[in-house]
Scaffold this active site. Structure first.
Site, PDB file in Angstrom:
ATOM      1  N   HIS A 263       0.871  -1.179   0.000  1.00 50.21           N
ATOM      2  CA  HIS A 263       0.000   0.000   0.000  1.00 50.21           C
ATOM      3  C   HIS A 263       0.903   1.222   0.000  1.00 50.21           C
ATOM      4  CE1 HIS A 263      -3.773   2.175   1.749  1.00 50.21           C
ATOM      5  NE2 HIS A 263      -3.054   2.962   0.957  1.00 50.21           N
TER       6      HIS A 263
ATOM      7  N   HIS B 183       1.632   4.606  -2.728  1.00 49.42           N
ATOM      8  CA  HIS B 183       1.297   5.321  -3.967  1.00 49.42           C
ATOM      9  C   HIS B 183       2.569   5.940  -4.516  1.00 49.42           C
ATOM     10  CE1 HIS B 183      -3.073   5.203  -2.840  1.00 49.42           C
ATOM     11  NE2 HIS B 183      -2.532   5.129  -1.630  1.00 49.42           N
TER      12      HIS B 183
ATOM     13  N   HIS C  14      -9.206   1.060  -1.751  1.00 52.06           N
ATOM     14  CA  HIS C  14      -9.281   1.752  -0.471  1.00 52.06           C
ATOM     15  C   HIS C  14     -10.741   1.726  -0.003  1.00 52.06           C
ATOM     16  CE1 HIS C  14      -5.374   3.117  -1.642  1.00 52.06           C
ATOM     17  NE2 HIS C  14      -5.271   4.048  -0.711  1.00 52.06           N
TER      18      HIS C  14
ATOM     19  N   GLU D  60     -11.431   4.144   5.116  1.00 56.22           N
ATOM     20  CA  GLU D  60     -10.225   4.847   5.586  1.00 56.22           C
ATOM     21  C   GLU D  60     -10.549   5.806   6.720  1.00 56.22           C
ATOM     22  OE1 GLU D  60      -8.119   6.735   2.382  1.00 56.22           O
ATOM     23  OE2 GLU D  60      -6.678   7.705   3.712  1.00 56.22           O
TER      24      GLU D  60
ATOM     25  N   ASP E 274       1.924   3.891   2.666  1.00 55.21           N
ATOM     26  CA  ASP E 274       0.983   4.771   1.974  1.00 55.21           C
ATOM     27  C   ASP E 274       1.661   5.810   1.075  1.00 55.21           C
ATOM     28  OD1 ASP E 274      -1.566   5.347   1.168  1.00 55.21           O
ATOM     29  OD2 ASP E 274      -2.295   6.046   3.095  1.00 55.21           O
ATOM     30  N   ASP E 275       2.051   6.939   1.651  1.00 55.53           N
ATOM     31  CA  ASP E 275       2.682   8.015   0.866  1.00 55.53           C
ATOM     32  C   ASP E 275       3.943   8.450   1.617  1.00 55.53           C
ATOM     33  OD1 ASP E 275       0.558   8.744  -1.318  1.00 55.53           O
ATOM     34  OD2 ASP E 275      -0.561   8.491   0.541  1.00 55.53           O
TER      35      ASP E 275
HETATM   36  N1  HPA Z   1      -6.178   7.423   0.480  1.00 61.64           N
HETATM   37  C1  HPA Z   1      -6.840   7.905  -0.554  1.00 61.64           C
HETATM   38  N2  HPA Z   1      -6.217   8.390  -1.602  1.00 61.64           N
HETATM   39  C2  HPA Z   1      -4.895   8.420  -1.637  1.00 61.64           C
HETATM   40  C3  HPA Z   1      -4.167   7.941  -0.585  1.00 61.64           C
HETATM   41  C4  HPA Z   1      -4.849   7.378   0.515  1.00 61.64           C
HETATM   42  O1  HPA Z   1      -4.281   6.863   1.473  1.00 61.64           O
HETATM   43  N3  HPA Z   1      -2.868   8.135  -0.915  1.00 61.64           N
HETATM   44  C5  HPA Z   1      -2.844   8.682  -2.142  1.00 61.64           C
HETATM   45  N4  HPA Z   1      -4.076   8.863  -2.583  1.00 61.64           N
HETATM   46 ZN    ZN Z   2      -3.478   4.770   0.183  1.00 66.06          ZN
END
Ligand code: HPA
Ligand code: ZN
Length: 345
Positions: A26, A28, A203, A206, A279-280
């Protein structure tokens, strides 16, 4: 799975968390590009960043603001070489900071409207191959639907993925703002992906919705759920997901931001198959070693629980059976050696 972690927060657990071999499912790509690489590419392409000199180009103030920034990062990638450079730099950072050995990376084809899908994928495959050659990390790709777009745009994206198959592209995902893109909108796109042998993740939950998780499981036919924290609000759904062994890709920092309280420990305790992901990582900023240690110290997980999260990740990968078996064997022997080298608390 959980037990009181006597050494939680100690240097010992930190080192163990960092040195564990890991998979990442996970993450991006645009959110994983090191900031210097982002600035270099934006300068080369003459595309301004939103910060002024001296400010952090990756600063954001809310989830919505983060998503706007994410779109701006996407906008600087214009050429095949840009995609190659971005993914190589992201994988280098993942290897160095998180000891990541295998990654399935999201990218966002519709967020680069001026770049043909084939150009994006070809550049990403170039970078992945170079990273494997130079650094030993293996990476695969997951084109991700931007759920704020209409259903037809998602179907079109899947058609492009199907029309231009590359072995590195294993399946599809879906991200962006859940409030603006309910999962039921994307049934057709997910069915089409399934018919063409693509794996599916999305996703969901969240920010705490159990219903979004339920619809995603029941109507999109997913093989995994990304985040999924909202499931804790529906014990019956938890039971179904546990019985099915459905994998969840959790992200510690983001779970705390989005839910306002620790949730991964409770998901693990409920018997859900949770892996830990970043994640990011460049934008947040974090790395996978930090995410593992963060979970351990805030959720009272011990070493064994961290190892279980690593292995949950291995089992949830979209590798074929023999490659997954090989990865499992490699991780088991490395983790065994690490435990011997760093006698536990
Ligand atoms: N959630 C939703 N959109 C996203 C995320 C995330 O964690 N990271 C990059 N785009
Ligand atoms: Zn994500």
């Amino acid at each position: 799975m959980t037990s009181p972690a006597s050494g939680a927060g100690s240097a010992g657990l930190d080192v163990f968390a960092r040195r564990l071999p890991k998979v990442e499912m996970h993450c991006h790509l645009p959110g994983a590009i090191p900031v210097e690489t982002y600035l270099d590419i934006s300068r080369a392409n003459g595309i301004p960043v939103r910060s002024t000199a001296g400010e952090d180009p990756y600063a954001f103030t809310s989830f919505e603001d983060f998503l706007e920034l994410y779109g701006m990062i996407c906008a600087v990638l214009r050429t095949r070489a840009d995609f190659e450079r971005a993914v190589y730099a992201a994988l280098e950072r993942q290897t160095r900071t998180g000891n990541v050995r295998y990654a399935e990376l999201f990218f966002s084809p519709t967020d680069h409207p001026s770049v043909p899908y084939a150009t994006q994928v070809d550049g990403l495959v170039d970078g992945i191959r170079a990273a494997e050659h130079d650094l030993g990390i293996v990476a695969r790709l997951i084109p991700s639907i931007n759920r704020t777009l209409p259903a037809a745009a998602a179907v079109e994206m899947v058609e492009e993925v199907v029309a231009y198959r590359r072995d590195e592209v294993l399946g599809i995902g879906m991200d962006n703002n859940e409030a603006l893109g309910p999962p039921a909108r994307f049934v057709e796109a997910y069915r089409m992906a399934g018919r063409h042998g693509l794996k599916r993740t999305a996703h969901a939950g969240e920010r705490g919705s159990a219903e979004e998780v339920a619809v995603t499981i029941d109507e999109l036919g997913v093989d995994r759920i990304d985040h999924g924290y909202g499931i804790l609000n529906d014990p019956e759904l938890v039971k179904r997901a546990v019985d099915r062994g459905l994998p969840f890709t959790g992200c510690w920092t983001v779970s705390l931001i989005q839910m306002g309280r620790p949730v991964l420990g409770r998901m693990i305790e409920a018997g859900l198959r949770v892996s830990i992901n970043s994640d990011d990582p460049a934008v947040i900023p974090t790395d996978l070693g930090r995410e593992f240690h963060g979970v351990a110290s805030t959720e009272n997980l011990d070493r064994q629980a961290l190892v279980q999260c690593v292995m949950n990740g291995v089992e949830a990968t979209w590798l074929d059976d023999s490659d997954r078996r090989a990865l499992r064997g490699r991780f088991e022997s490395e983790i065994h050696a690490l435990q011997a080298e760093l006698p536990g608390e």
